[in-house]
Design an enzyme around this catalytic site. Structure first.
Site, PDB file in Angstrom:
ATOM      1  CB  SER A   6      31.997 -19.774  34.943  1.00  6.32           C
ATOM      2  OG  SER A   6      31.080 -20.197  33.949  1.00  6.32           O
ATOM      3  CG  HIS A  31      31.891 -23.057  37.901  1.00  2.42           C
ATOM      4  ND1 HIS A  31      31.459 -23.593  39.096  1.00  2.42           N
ATOM      5  CD2 HIS A  31      30.777 -22.592  37.281  1.00  2.42           C
ATOM      6  CE1 HIS A  31      30.149 -23.434  39.204  1.00  2.42           C
ATOM      7  NE2 HIS A  31      29.702 -22.837  38.098  1.00  2.42           N
ATOM      8  CG  ASP A  33      28.145 -22.668  34.760  1.00  2.00           C
ATOM      9  OD1 ASP A  33      27.753 -22.902  35.922  1.00  2.00           O
ATOM     10  OD2 ASP A  33      28.931 -21.757  34.468  1.00  2.00           O
ATOM     11  CG  MET A  35      23.123 -24.199  32.024  1.00  2.00           C
ATOM     12  SD  MET A  35      22.940 -22.485  31.530  1.00  2.00           S
ATOM     13  CE  MET A  35      24.235 -21.712  32.515  1.00  2.00           C
ATOM     14  CG  HIS A  64      26.489 -24.895  38.807  1.00  2.00           C
ATOM     15  ND1 HIS A  64      26.415 -23.528  38.628  1.00  2.00           N
ATOM     16  CD2 HIS A  64      25.289 -25.260  39.359  1.00  2.00           C
ATOM     17  CE1 HIS A  64      25.236 -23.088  39.044  1.00  2.00           C
ATOM     18  NE2 HIS A  64      24.531 -24.108  39.474  1.00  2.00           N
ATOM     19  CG  MET A  66      22.346 -24.579  36.812  1.00  2.00           C
ATOM     20  SD  MET A  66      23.162 -23.176  36.034  1.00  2.00           S
ATOM     21  CE  MET A  66      24.740 -23.934  35.628  1.00  2.00           C
ATOM     22  CG  MET A 135      22.754 -20.279  42.037  1.00  2.00           C
ATOM     23  SD  MET A 135      24.252 -20.467  41.065  1.00  2.00           S
ATOM     24  CE  MET A 135      23.978 -19.284  39.748  1.00  2.00           C
ATOM     25  CG  ASP A 173      28.027 -19.593  39.787  1.00  2.95           C
ATOM     26  OD1 ASP A 173      28.466 -18.696  39.047  1.00  2.95           O
ATOM     27  OD2 ASP A 173      27.649 -20.720  39.371  1.00  2.95           O
TER      28      ASP A 173
HETATM   29  C1  DX5 Z   1      25.076 -18.954  35.787  1.00  4.76           C
HETATM   30  C2  DX5 Z   1      26.297 -19.815  35.951  1.00  4.76           C
HETATM   31  C3  DX5 Z   1      27.515 -19.080  36.299  1.00  4.76           C
HETATM   32  C4  DX5 Z   1      27.949 -18.049  35.292  1.00  4.76           C
HETATM   33  C5  DX5 Z   1      28.747 -17.007  36.001  1.00  4.76           C
HETATM   34  O1  DX5 Z   1      23.964 -19.782  35.617  1.00  4.76           O
HETATM   35  O2  DX5 Z   1      26.073 -20.776  36.968  1.00  4.76           O
HETATM   36  O3  DX5 Z   1      28.578 -19.965  36.605  1.00  4.76           O
HETATM   37  O4  DX5 Z   1      28.682 -18.577  34.238  1.00  4.76           O
HETATM   38  O5  DX5 Z   1      29.026 -15.993  35.106  1.00  4.76           O
HETATM   39  P1  DX5 Z   1      29.324 -14.510  35.591  1.00  4.76           P
HETATM   40  O6  DX5 Z   1      30.524 -14.558  36.482  1.00  4.76           O
HETATM   41  O7  DX5 Z   1      29.569 -13.777  34.311  1.00  4.76           O
HETATM   42  O8  DX5 Z   1      28.108 -14.024  36.324  1.00  4.76           O
HETATM   43 ZN    ZN Z   2      27.810 -21.967  37.716  1.00  6.19          ZN
END
Ligand code: DX5
Ligand code: ZN
Length: 211
Positions: A6, A31, A33, A35, A64, A66, A135, A173
């Site tokens: 990620s 990956h 993220d 948000m 991903h 969110m 998750m 994840d």
């Molecule tokens: C959290 C994200 C993850 C995060 C994982 O909301 O979806 O992808 O970056 O990070 P680690 O591996 O540090 O938990």
């Molecule tokens: Zn993620």
């Protein structure tokens, strides 16, 4: 086991080099993220940054979402031709329709379950998706602690997948490291996302330790 670092834990001051480095270190997916500050209490990156990531990456992208208003974000990110776009089931009234929309872009649809979300709500979706993202932390931040009861959920999910769509992959994840990778492998996980674990050491060695 496939590994999707990620980039949330990357150094954004040198993002291009970071993306190139994880790809050279033999990751399987990159990956990303996304948000929006509404669905989760954090704000990350939009299409301007993802365009640069897509240019630097030599491995497929795993986006991903969110966010609220998933359909709008699918339109924003589809042009970068990711391998997967995953959306949270907790935030989607028309999940079946959205999976079709993602597939019509030539992208593989995936659905995400928050730690508290049971697998029942996606039973009739399994045959329409290519992956379930489970998750193992509450979404929003990297570097959190792995929630152990997701292992039980993954095993239940694996059984439902065998019945409804054996080709559907399971991705996990949050809080993934060399400490829990054996349990995840035994539970039937196909892909792990790892942010802080990969980016806080030697990338090649850390990725290899999860495979
Ligand atoms: C959290 C994200 C993850 C995060 C994982 O909301 O979806 O992808 O970056 O990070 P680690 O591996 O540090 O938990
Ligand atoms: Zn993620």
């Amino acid at each position: 086991m496939q590994v999707a670092p990620s980039i949330l834990s990357a150094d954004f001051g040198k993002l291009e080099a970071e993306v190139q480095a994880i790809c050279a270190a033999d990751c399987d997916l990159v990956h990303i993220d996304v948000m929006d500050g509404h669905f989760v209490p954090n704000l990350t990156l939009g299409p301007v940054v993802v365009k640069s990531v897509a240019k630097a990456a030599t491995k497929p992208l795993d986006i991903h979402l969110m966010v609220q208003n998933n359909s709008f974000f699918v339109d924003l990110f589809a042009p970068f031709k990711p391998e997967f776009i995953s959306f949270h089931i907790e935030e989607e009234k028309h999940a079946n329709r959205l999976t079709q929309k993602i597939r019509n872009f030539g992208i593989r649809p995936a659905v995400v379950l928050n730690p508290h979300t049971g697998i029942e709500c996606i039973d009739y979706l399994l045959e329409y998706i290519d992956m379930v993202l489970v998750m193992s932390v509450n979404p929003g931040f990297g570097g959190q602690k792995f929630i152990p009861n997701v292992l039980e959920k993954i095993k239940l999910l694996k059984d439902r997948i065998e019945i409804r769509n054996p080709k559907c992959l399971i991705e996990v994840d949050g809080g993934v490291s060399d400490v829990n990778i054996k349990d995840l492998r035994e539970a039937g996980v196909d892909i792990v996302v790892a942010g802080s674990y990969v980016f806080s050491g030697d990338y090649r060695q850390r990725i290899a330790s999860l495979k």
